[in-house]
Design a protein around this motif. Structure first.
Motif, PDB file in Angstrom:
ATOM      1  N   LYS A 122      16.046  -3.380  -0.006  1.00 21.09           N
ATOM      2  CA  LYS A 122      15.693  -2.992   1.280  1.00 21.09           C
ATOM      3  C   LYS A 122      15.806  -1.413   1.702  1.00 21.09           C
ATOM      4  N   ASN A 123      16.610  -0.913   0.799  1.00 22.75           N
ATOM      5  CA  ASN A 123      16.890   0.724   1.346  1.00 22.75           C
ATOM      6  C   ASN A 123      16.046   1.586   0.463  1.00 22.75           C
ATOM      7  N   MET A 124      15.247   1.079  -0.626  1.00 25.57           N
ATOM      8  CA  MET A 124      14.144   1.880  -1.515  1.00 25.57           C
ATOM      9  C   MET A 124      12.986   2.462  -0.611  1.00 25.57           C
ATOM     10  N   ASN A 125      12.321   3.428  -0.916  1.00 26.70           N
ATOM     11  CA  ASN A 125      11.362   3.823  -0.337  1.00 26.70           C
ATOM     12  C   ASN A 125      10.024   2.812  -1.003  1.00 26.70           C
ATOM     13  N   LEU A 126       8.917   3.236  -0.421  1.00 31.36           N
ATOM     14  CA  LEU A 126       7.845   2.416  -0.879  1.00 31.36           C
ATOM     15  C   LEU A 126       7.602   2.459  -2.355  1.00 31.36           C
ATOM     16  N   GLU A 127       7.462   3.954  -2.962  1.00 28.55           N
ATOM     17  CA  GLU A 127       7.128   4.347  -4.132  1.00 28.55           C
ATOM     18  C   GLU A 127       8.147   3.856  -4.865  1.00 28.55           C
ATOM     19  N   GLN A 128       9.333   3.888  -4.728  1.00 27.79           N
ATOM     20  CA  GLN A 128      10.462   3.389  -5.665  1.00 27.79           C
ATOM     21  C   GLN A 128      10.364   1.947  -5.815  1.00 27.79           C
ATOM     22  N   LEU A 129       9.927   1.318  -4.555  1.00 25.57           N
ATOM     23  CA  LEU A 129       9.662  -0.158  -4.726  1.00 25.57           C
ATOM     24  C   LEU A 129       8.833  -0.552  -5.925  1.00 25.57           C
ATOM     25  N   ILE A 130       7.605   0.106  -5.723  1.00 25.79           N
ATOM     26  CA  ILE A 130       6.459  -0.199  -6.575  1.00 25.79           C
ATOM     27  C   ILE A 130       6.859   0.213  -7.887  1.00 25.79           C
ATOM     28  N   GLU A 131       7.642   1.261  -8.232  1.00 23.29           N
ATOM     29  CA  GLU A 131       7.797   1.720  -9.502  1.00 23.29           C
ATOM     30  C   GLU A 131       8.827   0.694 -10.222  1.00 23.29           C
ATOM     31  N   THR A 156       8.940  -2.576  -9.607  1.00 22.19           N
ATOM     32  CA  THR A 156       8.115  -3.469 -10.042  1.00 22.19           C
ATOM     33  C   THR A 156       7.218  -3.425 -11.245  1.00 22.19           C
ATOM     34  N   LEU A 157       6.728  -2.487 -11.213  1.00 24.68           N
ATOM     35  CA  LEU A 157       5.824  -2.224 -12.302  1.00 24.68           C
ATOM     36  C   LEU A 157       6.443  -1.950 -13.592  1.00 24.68           C
ATOM     37  N   ASP A 158       7.635  -1.448 -13.458  1.00 24.52           N
ATOM     38  CA  ASP A 158       8.450  -1.239 -14.758  1.00 24.52           C
ATOM     39  C   ASP A 158       8.878  -2.587 -15.354  1.00 24.52           C
ATOM     40  N   GLY A 159       9.310  -3.392 -14.555  1.00 21.80           N
ATOM     41  CA  GLY A 159       9.378  -4.770 -15.017  1.00 21.80           C
ATOM     42  C   GLY A 159       8.285  -5.614 -15.580  1.00 21.80           C
ATOM     43  N   MET A 160       7.164  -4.859 -15.295  1.00 23.25           N
ATOM     44  CA  MET A 160       5.955  -5.600 -15.719  1.00 23.25           C
ATOM     45  C   MET A 160       5.463  -4.811 -17.007  1.00 23.25           C
ATOM     46  N   GLY A 161       6.090  -3.720 -17.269  1.00 27.06           N
ATOM     47  CA  GLY A 161       5.389  -2.953 -18.475  1.00 27.06           C
ATOM     48  C   GLY A 161       4.624  -1.708 -18.037  1.00 27.06           C
ATOM     49  N   TYR A 162       4.476  -1.564 -16.950  1.00 25.36           N
ATOM     50  CA  TYR A 162       3.504  -0.377 -16.565  1.00 25.36           C
ATOM     51  C   TYR A 162       4.226   0.630 -15.813  1.00 25.36           C
ATOM     52  N   GLU A 163       3.535   1.624 -15.769  1.00 31.38           N
ATOM     53  CA  GLU A 163       4.050   3.091 -14.929  1.00 31.38           C
ATOM     54  C   GLU A 163       3.399   3.246 -13.588  1.00 31.38           C
ATOM     55  N   LEU A 164       3.644   3.753 -12.647  1.00 29.49           N
ATOM     56  CA  LEU A 164       3.232   4.070 -11.671  1.00 29.49           C
ATOM     57  C   LEU A 164       2.677   5.777 -11.704  1.00 29.49           C
ATOM     58  N   ASN A 172      -6.831   3.475   7.749  1.00 27.43           N
ATOM     59  CA  ASN A 172      -7.237   2.015   7.859  1.00 27.43           C
ATOM     60  C   ASN A 172      -6.367   0.975   6.861  1.00 27.43           C
ATOM     61  N   GLY A 173      -5.291   1.443   6.627  1.00 19.94           N
ATOM     62  CA  GLY A 173      -4.260   0.567   6.070  1.00 19.94           C
ATOM     63  C   GLY A 173      -4.604   0.480   4.404  1.00 19.94           C
ATOM     64  N   LEU A 174      -5.434   1.244   3.909  1.00 21.12           N
ATOM     65  CA  LEU A 174      -5.798   1.175   2.338  1.00 21.12           C
ATOM     66  C   LEU A 174      -4.665   1.984   1.687  1.00 21.12           C
ATOM     67  N   MET A 175      -4.306   1.054   0.685  1.00 17.96           N
ATOM     68  CA  MET A 175      -3.130   1.568  -0.395  1.00 17.96           C
ATOM     69  C   MET A 175      -3.805   1.615  -1.611  1.00 17.96           C
ATOM     70  N   ARG A 176      -3.830   2.604  -2.358  1.00 18.12           N
ATOM     71  CA  ARG A 176      -4.280   2.911  -3.716  1.00 18.12           C
ATOM     72  C   ARG A 176      -3.141   2.974  -4.653  1.00 18.12           C
ATOM     73  N   VAL A 177      -3.100   2.200  -5.712  1.00 17.82           N
ATOM     74  CA  VAL A 177      -1.987   2.263  -6.804  1.00 17.82           C
ATOM     75  C   VAL A 177      -2.771   2.483  -8.137  1.00 17.82           C
ATOM     76  N   PHE A 178      -2.375   3.630  -8.771  1.00 10.22           N
ATOM     77  CA  PHE A 178      -2.909   3.922 -10.120  1.00 10.22           C
ATOM     78  C   PHE A 178      -1.787   3.596 -11.071  1.00 10.22           C
ATOM     79  N   ILE A 179      -2.045   2.756 -12.102  1.00 13.09           N
ATOM     80  CA  ILE A 179      -1.055   2.379 -13.069  1.00 13.09           C
ATOM     81  C   ILE A 179      -1.537   2.826 -14.365  1.00 13.09           C
ATOM     82  N   ASP A 180      -0.742   2.987 -15.309  1.00 15.19           N
ATOM     83  CA  ASP A 180      -0.962   3.152 -16.805  1.00 15.19           C
ATOM     84  C   ASP A 180       0.149   2.208 -17.545  1.00 15.19           C
ATOM     85  N   HIS A 181       0.140   1.954 -18.814  1.00 19.16           N
ATOM     86  CA  HIS A 181       0.788   1.279 -19.526  1.00 19.16           C
ATOM     87  C   HIS A 181       1.997   2.342 -20.024  1.00 19.16           C
ATOM     88  N   LYS A 182       3.067   1.468 -19.891  1.00 17.82           N
ATOM     89  CA  LYS A 182       4.467   2.316 -20.408  1.00 17.82           C
ATOM     90  C   LYS A 182       4.339   2.675 -21.738  1.00 17.82           C
TER      91      LYS A 182
END
Length: 173
Positions: free
Chosen positions: A10-19, A21-29, A37-47
Motif C-alpha cells: 500500500k505504501n509503494m508509489n504507482l511506478e514501484q507497484l507496476i515495476e 508486478t511486471l518483474d514477476g511476469m518477466g517484463y521490465e517497466l 483524461n485519465g490515460l495511462m501509458r505503460v511501456f514494457i520490454d522483456h527482462k
C-alpha cells in the motif's frame, strides 16, 4: 507477515507497484506516462532483453495491470500497454549500460559549453558506463562538433530526455 506485505504494498508509489508486478511476469517497466483524461501509458520490454514485445505480451500485462488497479483502487480511464518502440527512451543507468555502442539523442537539462556554444542537444554513440566515476560523470557520448569527434561526459541527473536513434532495416539483414 501478511500484514507487513500489505503495508509495504500500500505504501509503494504507482511506478514501484507496476515495476514489481511486471518483474514477476518477466517484463521490465521502460516508461510510465499519465496523460490528460485519465490515460495511462505503460511501456514494457522483456527482462531477458532478447525477444521483442508482441501483442500477446501487451494483452497479458494489460489484463494483470487492470486487475491490480482495480484491487488497489488506482484511478484511470484508459490503459495503453506497448513496446518502447525503435526510438526507445533511456531512463535508467541500466539502459545506458545495455545500449552502449548504439546511437542516441540526448537532451540535457542545462547547456554544456562546447567550444563556446551552449548546447543541450547531442546525437552520438553512447560510450560504456563508467561505474568507477563519480555520479555526476558516469555517462558519456561520442559526438561530432565542427568536424571533430568529442566526448561529452555527464550524469544521469543531467539528462532531460534521451532516446535511441531509430535504425530502419527494410531489407531484413
Amino acid at each position: 507477515m501478511w500484514a507487513l506485505f500489505l503495508w509495504l504494498f500500500k505504501n509503494m508509489n504507482l511506478e514501484q507497484l507496476i515495476e514489481q508486478t511486471l518483474d514477476g511476469m518477466g517484463y521490465e517497466l521502460v516508461d510510465l506516462e499519465r496523460a490528460a483524461n485519465g490515460l495511462m501509458r505503460v511501456f514494457i520490454d522483456h527482462k531477458d532483453q532478447v525477444t521483442q514485445i508482441m501483442i500477446d505480451d501487451c494483452e497479458a500485462v494489460s489484463r494483470q495491470l487492470t486487475y491490480l488497479f482495480e484491487v488497489d483502487h488506482i484511478k484511470y480511464e484508459r490503459l495503453e500497454v506497448s513496446s518502447p518502440g525503435i526510438d526507445r527512451p533511456l531512463k535508467k543507468l541500466a539502459d545506458y549500460q545495455r545500449f552502449a555502442g548504439e546511437m542516441a539523442n540526448i537532451k540535457l537539462k542545462l547547456p554544456m559549453d562546447i567550444a563556446g556554444s551552449g548546447r543541450k542537444n547531442f546525437t552520438g554513440r553512447l560510450q560504456e558506463v563508467n561505474e568507477s566515476a563519480e555520479a555526476q560523470a558516469q555517462l558519456a557520448i561520442l559526438f561530432e562538433h565542427e568536424g571533430e569527434e568529442q566526448i561529452l561526459e555527464f550524469g544521469l541527473a543531467d539528462v532531460d530526455k534521451a532516446r535511441l536513434v531509430p535504425v530502419y532495416n527494410f531489407k531484413g539483414k
